[in-house]
Design a protein around this motif. Structure first.
Motif, PDB file in Angstrom:
ATOM      1  N   ILE A   1       0.862  -1.181   0.000  1.00 59.80           N
ATOM      2  CA  ILE A   1       0.000   0.000   0.000  1.00 59.80           C
ATOM      3  C   ILE A   1       0.896   1.228   0.000  1.00 59.80           C
ATOM      4  CG2 ILE A   1      -1.759   1.283   1.264  1.00 59.80           C
ATOM      5  CD1 ILE A   1      -2.635  -1.375   2.505  1.00 59.80           C
ATOM      6  N   GLU A   2       0.671   2.128  -0.954  1.00 58.59           N
ATOM      7  CA  GLU A   2       1.426   3.373  -1.053  1.00 58.59           C
ATOM      8  C   GLU A   2       0.442   4.531  -0.933  1.00 58.59           C
ATOM      9  OE1 GLU A   2       3.487   3.161  -4.760  1.00 58.59           O
ATOM     10  OE2 GLU A   2       4.968   1.683  -4.054  1.00 58.59           O
ATOM     11  N   GLY A   3       0.260   5.028   0.282  1.00 60.59           N
ATOM     12  CA  GLY A   3      -0.728   6.072   0.501  1.00 60.59           C
ATOM     13  C   GLY A   3      -2.129   5.516   0.304  1.00 60.59           C
ATOM     14  N   ASP A   4      -2.868   6.126  -0.631  1.00 59.79           N
ATOM     15  CA  ASP A   4      -4.208   5.637  -0.954  1.00 59.79           C
ATOM     16  C   ASP A   4      -4.186   4.674  -2.136  1.00 59.79           C
ATOM     17  OD1 ASP A   4      -5.344   7.143   1.040  1.00 59.79           O
ATOM     18  OD2 ASP A   4      -5.617   8.908  -0.257  1.00 59.79           O
ATOM     19  N   GLU A   5      -3.006   4.310  -2.578  1.00 62.01           N
ATOM     20  CA  GLU A   5      -2.869   3.481  -3.776  1.00 62.01           C
ATOM     21  C   GLU A   5      -2.472   2.057  -3.391  1.00 62.01           C
ATOM     22  OE1 GLU A   5      -1.268   4.778  -8.010  1.00 62.01           O
ATOM     23  OE2 GLU A   5       0.389   4.252  -6.677  1.00 62.01           O
ATOM     24  N   LEU A   6      -3.122   1.083  -4.019  1.00 59.92           N
ATOM     25  CA  LEU A   6      -2.801  -0.317  -3.820  1.00 59.92           C
ATOM     26  C   LEU A   6      -2.004  -0.821  -5.018  1.00 59.92           C
ATOM     27  CD1 LEU A   6      -3.163  -2.990  -2.215  1.00 59.92           C
ATOM     28  CD2 LEU A   6      -5.226  -3.393  -3.607  1.00 59.92           C
ATOM     29  N   VAL A   7      -0.840  -1.373  -4.764  1.00 55.33           N
ATOM     30  CA  VAL A   7       0.009  -1.916  -5.821  1.00 55.33           C
ATOM     31  C   VAL A   7      -0.314  -3.398  -5.981  1.00 55.33           C
ATOM     32  CG1 VAL A   7       2.366  -2.304  -6.618  1.00 55.33           C
ATOM     33  CG2 VAL A   7       1.810  -0.245  -5.297  1.00 55.33           C
ATOM     34  N   VAL A   8      -0.673  -3.789  -7.194  1.00 54.46           N
ATOM     35  CA  VAL A   8      -1.087  -5.165  -7.480  1.00 54.46           C
ATOM     36  C   VAL A   8      -0.207  -5.734  -8.581  1.00 54.46           C
ATOM     37  CG1 VAL A   8      -2.969  -6.648  -8.285  1.00 54.46           C
ATOM     38  CG2 VAL A   8      -3.467  -4.688  -6.816  1.00 54.46           C
ATOM     39  N   ALA A   9       0.382  -6.915  -8.332  1.00 51.99           N
ATOM     40  CA  ALA A   9       1.240  -7.583  -9.319  1.00 51.99           C
ATOM     41  C   ALA A   9       0.397  -8.504 -10.196  1.00 51.99           C
ATOM     42  CB  ALA A   9       2.334  -8.382  -8.624  1.00 51.99           C
ATOM     43  N   VAL A  10       0.604  -8.401 -11.510  1.00 52.81           N
ATOM     44  CA  VAL A  10      -0.124  -9.222 -12.475  1.00 52.81           C
ATOM     45  C   VAL A  10       0.869  -9.782 -13.494  1.00 52.81           C
ATOM     46  CG1 VAL A  10      -2.313  -7.988 -12.241  1.00 52.81           C
ATOM     47  CG2 VAL A  10      -0.622  -7.182 -13.897  1.00 52.81           C
ATOM     48  N   ALA A  11       0.427 -10.803 -14.238  1.00 55.18           N
ATOM     49  CA  ALA A  11       1.269 -11.378 -15.285  1.00 55.18           C
ATOM     50  C   ALA A  11       1.137 -10.609 -16.591  1.00 55.18           C
ATOM     51  CB  ALA A  11       0.905 -12.847 -15.518  1.00 55.18           C
ATOM     52  N   GLY A  12       0.146  -9.738 -16.677  1.00 53.43           N
ATOM     53  CA  GLY A  12      -0.102  -8.923 -17.856  1.00 53.43           C
ATOM     54  C   GLY A  12      -1.310  -8.056 -17.587  1.00 53.43           C
ATOM     55  N   PRO A  13      -1.630  -7.108 -18.444  1.00 51.82           N
ATOM     56  CA  PRO A  13      -2.780  -6.230 -18.188  1.00 51.82           C
ATOM     57  C   PRO A  13      -4.076  -7.010 -18.107  1.00 51.82           C
ATOM     58  CG  PRO A  13      -1.981  -5.976 -20.441  1.00 51.82           C
ATOM     59  CD  PRO A  13      -0.978  -6.803 -19.732  1.00 51.82           C
ATOM     60  N   LEU A  14      -4.899  -6.681 -17.130  1.00 52.66           N
ATOM     61  CA  LEU A  14      -6.160  -7.379 -16.934  1.00 52.66           C
ATOM     62  C   LEU A  14      -7.235  -6.825 -17.855  1.00 52.66           C
ATOM     63  CD1 LEU A  14      -6.287  -7.519 -13.025  1.00 52.66           C
ATOM     64  CD2 LEU A  14      -5.412  -9.260 -14.592  1.00 52.66           C
ATOM     65  N   SER A  15      -8.291  -7.588 -17.999  1.00 53.33           N
ATOM     66  CA  SER A  15      -9.447  -7.107 -18.747  1.00 53.33           C
ATOM     67  C   SER A  15     -10.153  -6.033 -17.923  1.00 53.33           C
ATOM     68  CB  SER A  15     -10.403  -8.257 -19.029  1.00 53.33           C
ATOM     69  OG  SER A  15     -10.895  -8.791 -17.817  1.00 53.33           O
ATOM     70  N   PRO A  16     -10.897  -5.119 -18.547  1.00 49.36           N
ATOM     71  CA  PRO A  16     -11.618  -4.078 -17.794  1.00 49.36           C
ATOM     72  C   PRO A  16     -12.519  -4.616 -16.693  1.00 49.36           C
ATOM     73  CG  PRO A  16     -11.590  -3.549 -20.133  1.00 49.36           C
ATOM     74  CD  PRO A  16     -11.012  -4.924 -20.018  1.00 49.36           C
ATOM     75  N   PRO A  17     -13.280  -5.714 -16.919  1.00 45.61           N
ATOM     76  CA  PRO A  17     -14.098  -6.226 -15.802  1.00 45.61           C
ATOM     77  C   PRO A  17     -13.257  -6.674 -14.605  1.00 45.61           C
ATOM     78  CG  PRO A  17     -14.865  -7.125 -17.898  1.00 45.61           C
ATOM     79  CD  PRO A  17     -13.575  -6.432 -18.181  1.00 45.61           C
ATOM     80  N   ALA A  18     -12.104  -7.306 -14.873  1.00 46.99           N
ATOM     81  CA  ALA A  18     -11.242  -7.757 -13.776  1.00 46.99           C
ATOM     82  C   ALA A  18     -10.692  -6.566 -12.997  1.00 46.99           C
ATOM     83  CB  ALA A  18     -10.108  -8.616 -14.318  1.00 46.99           C
ATOM     84  N   GLU A  19     -10.270  -5.514 -13.712  1.00 48.08           N
ATOM     85  CA  GLU A  19      -9.794  -4.302 -13.048  1.00 48.08           C
ATOM     86  C   GLU A  19     -10.901  -3.709 -12.184  1.00 48.08           C
ATOM     87  OE1 GLU A  19      -8.109  -1.360 -15.499  1.00 48.08           O
ATOM     88  OE2 GLU A  19      -6.488  -2.620 -16.265  1.00 48.08           O
ATOM     89  N   GLY A  20     -12.117  -3.690 -12.739  1.00 50.86           N
ATOM     90  CA  GLY A  20     -13.248  -3.139 -11.989  1.00 50.86           C
ATOM     91  C   GLY A  20     -13.531  -3.929 -10.723  1.00 50.86           C
ATOM     92  N   ASP A  21     -13.411  -5.262 -10.792  1.00 51.63           N
ATOM     93  CA  ASP A  21     -13.639  -6.096  -9.609  1.00 51.63           C
ATOM     94  C   ASP A  21     -12.668  -5.722  -8.490  1.00 51.63           C
ATOM     95  OD1 ASP A  21     -15.626  -7.449 -10.896  1.00 51.63           O
ATOM     96  OD2 ASP A  21     -14.402  -9.198 -11.415  1.00 51.63           O
TER      97      ASP A  21
END
Length: 585
Positions: A120-140
């Motif tokens: 957690i960096e301030g109000d930002e959550l850092v999330v590790a992924v294997a590649g860019p997620l689909s928009p629905p996954a990001e929204g979840d």
């Protein structure tokens, strides 16, 4: 309907690196992945063309194909993806996820989207992924956290391993165990009542958590061992057993009975050893679990062998064979007939090596059949037979049946008896290529085991074309590798074996990524004996082991000791690990 990309479509797909893109902008902007790998010198144009052709034929993602075929490593691919997509690259081997960050996203969502919160960096959550997620996954993820999310890139295998390490299935197990009542469990045990089949029962929940944690730690076996003052649970990970949890001794019989119910075994019989099996699904992985029980002075002990049906086959280049040994072995398995034997003790990776060989020579022009117990790898394009003693399907009987099926290549899971050995030898002599495993200490000892079984020496000399003996040693964990000074005894043995002088030795200090063992995964150590004319003459006159070994070394065989020294010199493993895994004379 799932559409497969054409060759042109495969080229256009390279800019996604085989992962879903988050937007149309990400899909069409930036240099193509293939161009980045070519310009960096990480990939040849021929390899790229092969990858594109395989992508067009299989429909797989290009990045996945390039890694599977050994054209690029996951780390090289991740660096190219980072440049292409403009995402920061993190090394999860050295970065431990923040426990507070892990609480912000449900475990089910982390696993389904393959997205791991790391800090957690301030109000930002850092999330590790294997590649860019689909928009629905990001929204979840954004909805679940209520925070702005910054995505960073990591290799798929590192993410999978970090997810398994971050979510401990045994957390809170003491609360489940505290609700266990021995008297009620005993009554249910005798009558196979709800205590052992109810999914909410303490015994059932406890065993499910143990199995889940074993899968997450990539354990090959679970040992459930009743003792005087506790029920000890141990996992075998990378060939080494370690204690996991201790339970009340009163749970011992109920736990074994629960396993027996799953494996369709007799729960009343507690003195006689029994075998069984059951299937399970853990974290969306399909498992085949083999169970063996035996009576001890403190009660019944159970050992569970876990076979992950979803694990992928390793290719020959990834097994750890030196280039020269691999080239000689590749020539052997391309022989039109003869027998190639893989020798070693239980758990030394013989089956993995045999299947890597099959994957290299497999083609639609050949009829490949196997007889195994158990079938550890499911290979869609070959015909596999499972041993079933109750149906009278044995190695010898199954091998006889295979010979009536017009086979070109036969894999015999293990030569256990004289009849199987004799049929396998005859198959090799009548125009078939036979691959098999045999329990023996080294390559020359495997030849003598066949002779001890009663196979005539001239038949062994005529049929066997090569023997590869192997062991598995644990790799030093890359995340916590550091210089150290071996003990005087270890240094003395290293020098006695003929090891080259080294200024610095390395070992793993122990970290979260390797469960504080200092080791992560394993690599094979091999010796390959090719049956030359001189070796065959020695076999016919049943020469002593020492003479066979000396002749093989003169003709270029690198022994297990030589290869063990090589992996120590290259800082792949430690002296103590070689001592544990390989008997060196």
């Amino acid at each position: 309907m799932k559409l497969r990309p054409t060759r042109k479509g495969a080229e256009q797909a390279t800019d996604t690196a085989g992962v879903e893109v988050a937007s149309e902008r990400a899909r069409h902007t930036g240099p193509q992945l293939g161009e980045l790998l070519l310009s960096s010198g990480s990939l040849t144009s021929d390899a790229l063309q092969q990858g594109l052709l395989q992508q067009a034929d299989s429909g797989k993602r290009l990045g996945e194909i390039l890694v599977e075929q050994g054209f690029v490593s996951e780390s090289v691919l991740a660096r190219a993806l980072s440049e292409q997509l403009g995402l920061d690259l993190v090394d999860l081997r050295r970065l431990a996820p923040d426990p507070e960050a892990l609480t912000l996203v449900p475990e089910s969502m982390v696993r389904s989207h393959r997205a791991l919160p790391v800090r957690i960096e301030g109000d930002e959550l850092v999330v590790a992924v294997a590649g860019p997620l689909s928009p629905p996954a990001e929204g979840d993820i954004r909805t679940a956290t209520g925070r702005h999310v910054k995505f960073v890139l990591a290799t798929p295998s590192d993410i999978d391993r970090a997810i398994d390490r971050s979510f401990d299935a045994l957390k809170g197990l003491d609360r489940v165990v505290a609700t266990y009542t021995p008297e009620v469990a005993h009554a249910g045990d005798v009558g196979v009542g709800t205590v052992l089949v109810d999914e909410q029962a303490p015994v059932v929940q406890t065993f499910q958590r143990i199995l889940t944690q074993a899968v997450r730690e990539h354990a090959s076996d679970i040992h459930i061992e009743p003792q005087d003052e506790r029920l000890r649970i141990r996992f075998r990970v990378d060939g080494a057993l370690h204690d996991v949890v201790s339970l009340p001794p009163s749970m011992a019989q109920s736990m074994v009975s629960r396993i027996k119910i799953l494996a369709d075994m007799n729960i009343v019989e507690r003195r006689r050893s029994q075998d069984g099996q059951f299937e399970a699904t853990v974290d969306n992985r399909s498992l085949d679990v083999r169970v063996a029980t035996t009576a001890t002075i403190w009660g019944e002990k159970a050992v569970l062998r876990i076979l992950d049906k979803s694990r992928s086959l390793l290719q020959l280049p990834r097994l750890g064979m030196p280039a020269e040994t691999r080239a000689r072995f590749s020539r052997l398995i391309r022989s039109p007939f003869g027998m190639v034997i893989c020798a070693g003790p239980t758990g030394s990776g013989k089956t993995t090596t045999l299947y890597a060989a099959l994957s290299e020579i497999n083609s639609s022009e050949r009829n490949i059949m196997t007889i195994e117990d158990p079938v550890e790898y499911v290979f869609p394009s070959i015909n596999q037979i499972q041993i079933n003693e109750q149906a009278d399907i044995t190695f010898s009987g199954g091998l006889k049946a295979i010979l009536r099926q017009d086979p070109d290549i036969i894999l015999v899971g293990e030569i256990r008896d004289v009849e199987t050995a004799r049929i396998a030898v005859q198959s090799a002599l009548t125009g078939h290529l036979v691959l098999s495993s045999l329990h023996a200490t080294d390559a020359t000892a495997a030849l003598h085991r066949l002779l001890d079984m009663g196979i005539e020496s001239f038949l062994v000399a005529s049929s066997v074309i090569g023997i590869v003996a192997q062991r598995l040693v644990r790799r030093i964990c890359e995340a916590c590798s550091e210089p150290y000074t071996p003990s005087p005894e270890e240094l003395g043995l290293y020098e006695q074996w003929g090891g080259k002088p080294k200024e610095q030795f390395f070992h793993g200090e122990g970290c979260n990524f390797c469960a504080h063992t200092g080791y992560s995964e394993r690599i094979g150590v091999y010796e390959l004996l090719v049956a030359t004319d001189e070796i065959k003459q020695l076999i016919v006159r049943q020469a002593p082991l020492d003479e066979l070994r000396a002749t093989a070394i003169e003709q270029g065989m690198r022994t297990l000791r030589d290869e063990a020294l090589r992996v120590i010199e290259e800082d792949v493993t430690t002296i103590s690990e070689v001592l544990r895994s390989i008997y060196i004379v």
